[in-house]
Design an enzyme around this catalytic site. Structure first.
Site, PDB file in Angstrom:
ATOM      1  N   LYS A 108       8.775  -1.099   0.752  1.00 55.47           N
ATOM      2  CA  LYS A 108       9.549   0.261   0.717  1.00 55.47           C
ATOM      3  C   LYS A 108       9.126   1.316   0.176  1.00 55.47           C
ATOM      4  O   LYS A 108       8.440   1.073  -0.807  1.00 55.47           O
ATOM      5  CB  LYS A 108      11.120  -0.093   0.827  1.00 55.47           C
ATOM      6  CG  LYS A 108      11.565  -0.658  -0.422  1.00 55.47           C
ATOM      7  CD  LYS A 108      11.133  -0.301  -1.789  1.00 55.47           C
ATOM      8  CE  LYS A 108      11.410   1.187  -2.180  1.00 55.47           C
ATOM      9  NZ  LYS A 108      11.068   1.471  -3.530  1.00 55.47           N
ATOM     10  N   ASP A 156      11.114   6.559  -2.415  1.00 55.32           N
ATOM     11  CA  ASP A 156      11.176   5.602  -3.588  1.00 55.32           C
ATOM     12  C   ASP A 156      12.334   4.824  -3.973  1.00 55.32           C
ATOM     13  O   ASP A 156      12.793   3.474  -3.802  1.00 55.32           O
ATOM     14  CB  ASP A 156      10.321   5.963  -4.853  1.00 55.32           C
ATOM     15  CG  ASP A 156      10.115   4.944  -5.890  1.00 55.32           C
ATOM     16  OD1 ASP A 156       9.733   4.008  -5.445  1.00 55.32           O
ATOM     17  OD2 ASP A 156      10.197   5.275  -7.030  1.00 55.32           O
ATOM     18  N   LEU A 206       0.831  -1.232  -0.086  1.00 55.39           N
ATOM     19  CA  LEU A 206       0.082  -0.069   0.101  1.00 55.39           C
ATOM     20  C   LEU A 206       0.857   1.198   0.009  1.00 55.39           C
ATOM     21  O   LEU A 206       2.070   1.187   0.339  1.00 55.39           O
ATOM     22  CB  LEU A 206      -0.956   0.009   1.423  1.00 55.39           C
ATOM     23  CG  LEU A 206      -1.838  -1.141   1.338  1.00 55.39           C
ATOM     24  CD1 LEU A 206      -2.621  -0.938   2.791  1.00 55.39           C
ATOM     25  CD2 LEU A 206      -2.935  -1.126   0.382  1.00 55.39           C
TER      26      LEU A 206
END
Lengths: 371, 371
Positions: free
Chosen positions: A112, A197, A89
């Site tokens: 992550k 990210d 999620l």
């Protein structure tokens, strides 16, 4: 001679039954990995989404016909046939759903960036600890055999000496659509933006290169690029260790694909340029130089750097799921305890990431790394 | 048919007659380069040292039998047969001897680092300008055809887009003897230490990558390593441009040999790991990626980066001498003017180097780059 007694047949290992909580794109890659594993390792028992229709479509498209579908995350977590949850999620939803999963005794494979900050991560890790479940984040390249081979070389003092400088650059050129609509540029979903990210990989690779010794301080590069909502699109930082080691990294949604890590030791050097996503999924190469001298009169190198090329039957994401499943089976079937290494390196990554963010928030003044 | 008139024979080009002022180790490499050149380009007319014995030994050992020897620098500069001076003296001696050479009308090929600071360099450049002589520094890799090929790719907007991030690392592991005795660790000889010796290449390569656009500001990395005399042995910095471009570099006498430059553009990426001294002197490779996409579901790269391999008949140091000689011949034989490009890029390198030093001196606070 008497005939030998029939050997006792060990029970075949029971696969770990996964529930996939959320149908993000990355979940397709992990589903594919689950299907590659040899028998007895892992199986997808269920997929949960905010709508059952979406879960059904995901199951059909990913070729997971045996998986049950759930029309809510809560429903998936109540499925008694789910032992472990893969949770892809958006980051802002990690705390409630990761805690809910571990409260129900589900082992947790968490995408992550694991949390928006180390305090949030600590809540998740405390919940996992209280439930005795295994925690692992989805930094896939850590499980690539290439990574272990590089680590072996770095750890060889004669070949590599002491690591003194590390540089990492992780980037991809995001499309206009990504920059408008992807969850990774939305402050309410993945507020860490590029730092969470792929800056995550820069930080993890640097920590990995120094065997997870935390730096003392971090100074972010000036003028990080943010979108109008304040989410980072490109940034960088320098990391400082007590013994004088330094590392620099840049991460960006605005430059061509790059997953570089260069590690400079007193005796040796390693370069890899596709660390996070190998150029081809079943092979992996990197370059090593050791004790390089000049050919006199400074007209060449001796010895030349060597290229290492390795192969793997299973891609790194399948090896990740295999290792996670092995740990879960050890707990479930052999009375083992959760492996503490994985939450520990996750937390170190998150702590450094927090320090980079803190430095950015302070106008790129130094930020201490919390221990 | 009537027989054609005999063609007018152009006079064969007269080689540029070099004087080598000082018998440093690096002068052996340049002497070797001079001997490789085709006829008519350059010749060593004389070698000058503080003792004639040393000059004679240098001439014998480097195979320059036609060269006269001089027992003082002054004597070499008074040699009317010397048109151009190659000056490899320690940096602290550059101002007096470079100015003396140009005052006598000698073209000047000056070892890097060219000066201890931009103000000193400006004195040298003003003297060259007043005498109408050609100035060039000895950054050899600039003359390698590989460098031109990389530049061509970077300049191609479709292939490479805009440069956003550059990283360079130049280092070699100095021996104990070097760290005790080499001129590059002596405050009275090469006070710039590692920053002048190979940090020079980091800075030049970064400037080259951005087509010599000067950064606005520089921030040195904290905790630079100095020897007891205060000479830099390892340091690094981040460079900032007005448009948000950034570059980082590290230079070190304390880690294994590395000459890395990685250039990250919006559409493309270039990696070279032996920029300054190619692995083998007559070939040169680098890697280019352009418009790299992920193979879905993020399991590989498409297209893969390409490796460029080029070859050169003459090594880069011979090409450097050839280019310098061509410019001198153009002035001497064709009434040309000195080529301004070379002093300009030297000065930019020196100005950024000064800013790094200034930042270090200010405790790693930002330093403006003087225009």
């Amino acid at each position: 001679m008497s005939s030998p007694a029939a050997p006792v047949q060990a029970a075949p290992p029971r696969p770990v039954r996964f529930g996939i909580l959320g149908c993000a794109d990355i979940a397709r890659k992990v589903s594919r990995a689950l299907l590659m594993l040899p028998p007895g390792v892992a199986a997808v028992a269920a997929v949960g989404s905010r709508s059952e229709e979406k879960a059904r479509r995901f199951v059909a498209e990913t070729g997971l016909p045996a998986a049950r579908t759930h029309g809510s995350y809560e429903s998936l977590l109540c499925d008694p046939g789910v032992e472990a949850v893969y949770l892809p999620l958006p980051t802002s939803l990690h705390v409630p759903w990761a805690m809910a999963a571990s409260a129900r005794g589900k082992h947790l494979l968490l995408e992550k960036p694991t949390a928006l900050c180390a305090a949030d991560l600590d809540a998740i890790l405390a919940a996992c600890d209280a439930s005795g479940v295994q925690f692992m984040d989805t930094t896939m390249w850590i499980h690539n055999p290439r990574t272990a081979k590089m680590r072996e070389i770095i750890a060889d003092k004669d070949t590599f000496g002491d690591v003194r400088v590390v540089h990492s650059m992780c980037s991809f050129r995001a499309s206009d659509d990504f920059l408008q609509n992807d969850i990774r540029v939305k402050p309410d979903l993945d507020a860490l933006g590029v730092l969470g990210d792929i800056g995550w990989y820069c930080i993890r690779s640097i920590l990995w290169a120094v065997d997870y010794e935390l730096p003392q301080a971090v100074i972010a590069q000036r003028h990080p690029v943010k979108n109008q909502a304040g989410v980072l699109l490109a940034c960088g930082a320098t990391l400082y260790w007590a013994d004088g080691k330094t590392a620099t990294f840049n991460c960006s949604f605005l430059t061509n694909l790059a997953f570089d890590v260069s590690i400079y030791g007193t005796n040796g050097t390693i370069h890899v340029t596709d660390l996070v996503i190998p150029y081809e999924e079943k092979s992996g190469e990197f370059n090593v130089a050791s004790k390089s001298n000049f050919v006199k009169p400074t007209i060449g190198w001796d010895p030349l750097p060597r290229k290492h090329v390795g192969f793997t039957d299973l891609p790194q994401e399948a090896l990740m799921v295999q290792e996670f499943s092995r740990l879960v089976q050890n707990i479930r079937d052999a009375g083992g305890r959760p492996e503490g290494k994985w939450p520990t390196i996750t937390r170190k990554t998150q702590v450094v990431l927090d320090a980079v963010n803190a430095s950015i928030d302070k106008g790129c003044e130094p930020a201490e790394v919390a221990g």
